[in-house]
Scaffold this active site. Structure first.
Site, PDB file in Angstrom:
ATOM      1  N   TYR A 177       0.691  -1.194   0.072  1.00 31.18           N
ATOM      2  CA  TYR A 177       0.146  -0.108   0.149  1.00 31.18           C
ATOM      3  C   TYR A 177       0.970   1.184   0.084  1.00 31.18           C
ATOM      4  O   TYR A 177       1.892   1.040   0.190  1.00 31.18           O
ATOM      5  CB  TYR A 177      -0.857  -0.139   1.217  1.00 31.18           C
ATOM      6  CG  TYR A 177      -0.346   0.442   2.405  1.00 31.18           C
ATOM      7  CD1 TYR A 177       0.265  -0.684   3.374  1.00 31.18           C
ATOM      8  CD2 TYR A 177      -0.172   1.597   2.943  1.00 31.18           C
ATOM      9  CE1 TYR A 177       0.917  -0.572   4.577  1.00 31.18           C
ATOM     10  CE2 TYR A 177       0.590   1.630   4.215  1.00 31.18           C
ATOM     11  CZ  TYR A 177       0.933   0.660   4.831  1.00 31.18           C
ATOM     12  OH  TYR A 177       1.654   0.983   6.247  1.00 31.18           O
ATOM     13  N   CYS A 178       0.240   2.151  -0.444  1.00 35.42           N
ATOM     14  CA  CYS A 178       0.822   3.525  -0.562  1.00 35.42           C
ATOM     15  C   CYS A 178       0.084   4.762   0.106  1.00 35.42           C
ATOM     16  O   CYS A 178      -0.855   4.456   0.937  1.00 35.42           O
ATOM     17  CB  CYS A 178       1.831   3.965  -1.692  1.00 35.42           C
ATOM     18  SG  CYS A 178       0.161   3.674  -2.942  1.00 35.42           S
ATOM     19  N   ARG A 179       0.132   5.844  -0.529  1.00 36.48           N
ATOM     20  CA  ARG A 179      -0.517   7.158   0.011  1.00 36.48           C
ATOM     21  C   ARG A 179      -2.131   6.975  -0.271  1.00 36.48           C
ATOM     22  O   ARG A 179      -2.865   7.532   0.196  1.00 36.48           O
ATOM     23  CB  ARG A 179       0.251   8.442  -0.510  1.00 36.48           C
ATOM     24  CG  ARG A 179       1.354   8.652  -0.095  1.00 36.48           C
ATOM     25  CD  ARG A 179       2.314   9.586  -0.994  1.00 36.48           C
ATOM     26  NE  ARG A 179       3.517   9.870  -0.490  1.00 36.48           N
ATOM     27  CZ  ARG A 179       4.422  10.152  -1.295  1.00 36.48           C
ATOM     28  NH1 ARG A 179       4.445  10.258  -2.479  1.00 36.48           N
ATOM     29  NH2 ARG A 179       5.573  10.405  -0.610  1.00 36.48           N
ATOM     30  N   CYS A 183      -1.885   7.213  -5.899  1.00 37.30           N
ATOM     31  CA  CYS A 183      -0.476   6.969  -5.636  1.00 37.30           C
ATOM     32  C   CYS A 183      -0.085   5.748  -6.519  1.00 37.30           C
ATOM     33  O   CYS A 183      -0.684   4.818  -6.434  1.00 37.30           O
ATOM     34  CB  CYS A 183      -0.048   6.873  -4.245  1.00 37.30           C
ATOM     35  SG  CYS A 183       1.490   6.502  -4.089  1.00 37.30           S
ATOM     36  N   PHE A 207      -3.052   4.204   3.089  1.00 37.72           N
ATOM     37  CA  PHE A 207      -2.934   4.529   4.378  1.00 37.72           C
ATOM     38  C   PHE A 207      -4.078   5.475   4.640  1.00 37.72           C
ATOM     39  O   PHE A 207      -4.730   5.251   5.753  1.00 37.72           O
ATOM     40  CB  PHE A 207      -1.601   4.916   4.864  1.00 37.72           C
ATOM     41  CG  PHE A 207      -1.454   5.141   6.366  1.00 37.72           C
ATOM     42  CD1 PHE A 207      -1.517   4.012   6.878  1.00 37.72           C
ATOM     43  CD2 PHE A 207      -1.585   6.527   6.848  1.00 37.72           C
ATOM     44  CE1 PHE A 207      -1.476   4.147   8.554  1.00 37.72           C
ATOM     45  CE2 PHE A 207      -1.638   6.619   8.381  1.00 37.72           C
ATOM     46  CZ  PHE A 207      -1.429   5.488   9.261  1.00 37.72           C
TER      47      PHE A 207
END
Lengths: 223, 223
Positions: A177-179, A183, A207
């Site tokens: 996962y990222c932003r 993203c 997140f």
DNA sequence: CAACTATTCAATTAACTAGTTGAATACTAG
DNA sequence: CTAGTATTCAACTAGTTAATTGAATAGTTG
């Protein structure tokens, strides 16, 4: 026809370079070196070869003038011997992509959106992570990770991904996962992991969405 | 680690291309093809290989996607499959020249000015040509040749030089001339002939100087 | 200086590649 | 349809390359 053919000799020299690049393992090594200098051991690790074998491939690359090395302390560091080598690699990749149907096929087989489009829903991830069935990967920069991340997530910035494959438990799916949904970091990470044969999917959202949903969050003081 | 490594397969594909270029003869063939499409036989002739061998090298180049072929009448013509292949060749040559000391050495050994600087004086050439000891080569365009040339000179424009090496009697020195001392055609011709192992020198001055010196001149009506 | 480490070398085996020969194919021209 | 030509295929030999193993080297650290 007097002395040994100059043209013949010349082409043989050119061929030395092509031949040095004519092996998957050596191209892989060159690719890693394109990111910066590395020790023999580091190269052996990322490419999955024995140290001795890696060393031998490096000798060949050096004889072809494609890499240089210098000893620092105990370790020998290798690097590409110039930007022209990088250009040559790009050129080769370009031709390969345009000419080889097989490359196209490989790429679409492995990196296809077919299940990139099926991200793991947050609820499912939470459940499976609790059972220890998945490795949760945070590909954001360390600062953002420190400020708050999914419980049990490990943090590996994208740039270091290939160097830290050994950090993943084998045969366990990775969920990255990222932003957030806009993203691309997690997309990229999933693609790269699959490229290495690691089963990987992407978390639905990122997140911020996770936190907003009221799901548990962990944060790091100082490890 | 699930399915066979994508990255591994991908590099193997790239390596196919590099490997196809990893042999002097194939590079030589590619070089000739860079000038335009050629039949198998023509390629075999210029590269000094048997037809069967040439054919096999061409198969490999085709499998790597570097060349394409089409049959026209009895002959099969091969050509580079795109400009990117040309770019790749240039790139390879560039790296070779910058990285391989051996290339540098070869070039200076064969193409050095050391006796490029000793052109054959007109008088000496006349004498030796009369005795049939030298092949006189006119590298000017056919029209200029037709308008007047040295006695017994053969006319091969620079572009066709490599394709017509068989026109030169073996083991006989070639003396090339062009428009005059400021014309580089003859220099180039000498360099290329030496590259093929043919002993070659340059006439001091050029055709105009020869004529002005009152030496014998031949001209062509219509052969 | 002794123990240790990272890298390289040497020797082996298995697999592949280059070139040769002669025959097979596929097409054209009479 | 036959003869002829250009190219390709198939089978073989000789030579080269990749990977493995274990030992040797060179350098560092205590």
């Amino acid at each position: 026809m007097s002395s040994s053919h100059f043209k013949h000799d010349l082409f043989a020299q050119f061929a030395r370079i092509a031949k040095a690049m004519g092996h998957g393992n050596r191209l892989e090594i060159l690719e890693y070196l394109a990111q910066g200098e590395r020790s023999v051991e580091a190269l052996a690790t990322v490419s999955g070869l024995t140290v001795a074998n890696t060393s031998q491939h490096l000798q060949q690359l050096r004889q072809a003038g494609l890499v240089e090395s210098s000893k620092v302390g105990l370790k020998v560091f290798y690097r590409l011997s110039g930007d022209d080598v990088l250009a040559l690699l790009d050129c080769l990749r370009g031709v390969a992509e345009r000419r080889l149907a097989d490359v196209e096929r490989l790429v679409t087989t492995y990196l296809t959106v077919k299940d990139n489009l099926e991200p793991v829903p947050a609820g499912e991830l939470l459940e499976r992570a609790r059972q220890g069935l998945v490795t949760v990967l945070d590909v954001r920069p360390p600062e953002e990770y420190a400020a708050g991340h999914l419980p049990g997530a490990i943090n590996i910035p994208l740039a270091e991904l290939e160097d830290r494959l050994q950090d993943f438990p084998e045969d366990q799916e990775v969920v990255a996962y990222c932003r957030g949904p806009h993203c691309v970091l997690a997309f990229d990470a999933v693609a790269r992991l699959r490229a290495e044969g690691v089963p990987a999917r992407r978390l639905e959202g990122g997140f911020p969405e996770w936190r907003r949903a009221g799901l548990p969050v962990e944060s790091t003081r100082k490890t």
